[in-house]
Design a protein around this motif. Sequence first.
Motif, PDB file in Angstrom:
ATOM      1  N   CYS A   1       0.931  -1.468  -0.211  1.00  0.00           N
ATOM      2  CA  CYS A   1      -0.096  -0.002  -0.214  1.00  0.00           C
ATOM      3  C   CYS A   1       1.010   1.099  -0.027  1.00  0.00           C
ATOM      4  O   CYS A   1       0.431   2.286  -1.016  1.00  0.00           O
ATOM      5  CB  CYS A   1      -0.849   0.090   1.069  1.00  0.00           C
ATOM      6  SG  CYS A   1      -2.040  -1.743   1.351  1.00  0.00           S
TER       7      CYS A   1
ATOM      8  N   VAL B   1      -4.332   4.365   5.279  1.00  0.00           N
ATOM      9  CA  VAL B   1      -4.244   3.290   5.061  1.00  0.00           C
ATOM     10  C   VAL B   1      -3.704   2.362   6.223  1.00  0.00           C
ATOM     11  O   VAL B   1      -4.221   1.222   6.643  1.00  0.00           O
ATOM     12  CB  VAL B   1      -3.448   3.141   4.854  1.00  0.00           C
ATOM     13  CG1 VAL B   1      -1.919   1.667   4.015  1.00  0.00           C
ATOM     14  CG2 VAL B   1      -3.703   3.867   2.616  1.00  0.00           C
TER      15      VAL B   1
ATOM     16  N   LEU C   1      -6.292  -1.046   7.264  1.00  0.00           N
ATOM     17  CA  LEU C   1      -5.530  -2.149   7.434  1.00  0.00           C
ATOM     18  C   LEU C   1      -5.661  -2.978   8.551  1.00  0.00           C
ATOM     19  O   LEU C   1      -6.051  -3.980   8.910  1.00  0.00           O
ATOM     20  CB  LEU C   1      -4.087  -1.925   6.809  1.00  0.00           C
ATOM     21  CG  LEU C   1      -4.079  -1.987   5.318  1.00  0.00           C
ATOM     22  CD1 LEU C   1      -2.378  -1.982   4.639  1.00  0.00           C
ATOM     23  CD2 LEU C   1      -4.376  -3.468   4.368  1.00  0.00           C
TER      24      LEU C   1
ATOM     25  N   LEU D   1      -6.694  -7.463  -1.098  1.00  0.00           N
ATOM     26  CA  LEU D   1      -5.049  -7.650  -1.315  1.00  0.00           C
ATOM     27  C   LEU D   1      -4.502  -9.124  -1.286  1.00  0.00           C
ATOM     28  O   LEU D   1      -3.501  -9.366  -2.178  1.00  0.00           O
ATOM     29  CB  LEU D   1      -4.790  -7.545   0.060  1.00  0.00           C
ATOM     30  CG  LEU D   1      -4.902  -5.748   0.495  1.00  0.00           C
ATOM     31  CD1 LEU D   1      -4.179  -6.024   2.180  1.00  0.00           C
ATOM     32  CD2 LEU D   1      -3.694  -5.481   0.273  1.00  0.00           C
TER      33      LEU D   1
END
Lengths: 257, 477
Positions: free
Chosen positions: A66, A110, A114, A153
């Motif tokens: 990312c 992010v 995550l 992902l």
Amino acid sequence: MQASFMNRTMGNGLAYRLDARAKMSISLTASLGVIILHSPQSLGLLLAASLAYGLSLNRPKPLLLCHAFLAVMWSVAFGFMHLMQTLNPNPVPTELSRLLVPFLRSAVMVNVILVMALSTRIQTVLTTLKALRLHRCIAIPAAVMIRFIPSFLSDVRQVSEALKTRGYPITPRFVLSHPLLATRLLIVPLVFRALRASDELGIAAELKGLGNLGSVRAFRPPRFETRDWMASATALACIAAAVILQVFTGGPRGGMF
Amino acid sequence: MLVFDNVTYTYPNAGTPAVRDISLSVSAGEIVLCTGPSGCGKSTLIRLANGLCPHFFRGRLQGRTALAGKDTVSLTLQDISRTVGTLFQDPESQFFALTVEDELAFAHEWRGTSPDETLTRVRSSAASFGLDSIMGASVLDLSEGQKQKVALAAIISLDPAVIVLDEPSANLDPEATLALAAELRRLRDAGMAILVVDHRLYWLDGVVDRVVVMNDGCIVAQGDFDLLRDAAFREAWGLRSDRVPDPRTTLTCPANDCDALQAQGLCFAHKDGPELFRDASFSLPAGVTGLLGPNGTGKTTLARLLTGLNQIQAGKLIFRQRQMTPADILRRSSIVLQNTDHQLHMHTVRAELALAAAPYGAESREIVAELLNRFNLSALAQRHPQSLSGGEKQRLVIACGMAKDPEVLILDEPTSGLDGLNMNLVARAIRDAANRGTVVLLISHDLELLTLTCNAALHLPLCGTTDNLESTCSPVS
């Protein structure tokens, strides 16, 4: 019907032991922080703190992926700003700090999202959203969005592996020498997978009877423990430190605000 | 219990109906098999049974589909899902939770079942499908066979009145398939109505009460299982065999002194997991070697180790008498993985094959034309690869794998959703590659494909793996 002698579990870092409500409060705190903060120094501090939080997942690869994506986006933006400056007789500002701020904000978010997406039982997320008395029209799409991240992902990993097996490894050299082909090879399957995954999650949700939040009974009710209080307090302390740093250093305003 | 009464269904923006004039019923305590060539409308029948057509996919429905006497159009999907449990062809597409345990518990939690009852049901279904050891694993990390077991366990734990199964044996090893057959008989005896859609027929002999054969959206024949004994009938409708010998007992391990591909002393363990291979050694000669073993024993992982997609932790690879890295092997190989969506990138089928044949330069045009013809894809040459059906995508990725005429060809369940016609087509292509001297490693539970193609087999767990089951293969000295 013996399945396997493998026993890979989801993970055992701090992120996996925190309650979903603690992770949500950390995400909320972080999002408030990135709205309030505008100096690169204070956002940098927040990024460092969120990165440490992200590393508690014990899964550096998704984080790296990312952040690499954000770095590429930043490089493209910076390159285009320079190009505009070259072509435009009226000078446009291209200070690094101004361009850095939106990407620092994204990187912070992010990291915290995550952690939530990769370490939280989706049922706990839904139960927590229910406890917050959110309407199902908000709670269920929010849960689906969080659930979408690990699928995406996984798709990125599989597409990248498929390219490697076809003799087209996505390396910086390959991307720079064949930008159009690299974009197509990577983006096309990802877009189709993303569309399909969203459809499939919708179908899975429907067939599992998602819809009536009132009837949910978690078989493992979430518990908010000392470590959750500590983690939430640490998040607040980080924001406070970043705000103080911004006040004292008075760094340049960047990005959209 | 489940009734299709003169049903015709057309998807939105489709010119022609996907199924036409379907009249069929499945009673409580009955198992009905629906089979037919790829694209005949079997999956649409399942979507009609579980209400996705028209509730989710919209479209136009004529006639009536009823569950326990109630029209599915008048029921909500939540109501239907309480009566009908569905297993999809791709089990991952029906997972919503992230771990095996959560997935088994998920629907119970949404039904407001008490935590104690949920836990009891989760434990019971996990035990009956042998999932106890992977309860904490991510559903995204499981093998395809394990995913299928998790999906089945989740459905059966809900104790629905009707279950519909789309290709339930596609990723299961033969023993797990037989166990599934026994489980279906038990559920039938308990009064459940069961609709099975499958290309593989042999495992349903003695299990199903009725067989329905579809073609081009219509039912073309109905009867008991004996209907499928007629070879001419099966050939006419592109069906697979009704009886399949088990070639696994006769396929022996290849000699260790062959000069093609040798692995010596391989060691590998997943991160945070137990060792999967310890000091494992084997040889792969030119020809087709099956890689056999129960679900989850590391067949796909072994293929990934050979080509560097997973890193070998110890050991070496020797190809034609030269030690090589997995990256060297990968350059000489084609590996066709199970999930086809991730392997298709271009805007047409022809362009996809041209990309795969690109190393041949000027000759690539002829190679593409030959592959289109060999894999029966000529009519689809201008279609977008992502718009193809599952079986068509499977043929395309295999064709792409063969485009560079590899020295090593690794195929992971290449025929899992293919009908008889296309399974034979793929088997012929594999044999042709082997006859040209290619080392083919075939990972498959498809007994028909193994019978048609394999010269030898590696049986997992190999000697030297961490499991203590007896090996059929002796170590390389």
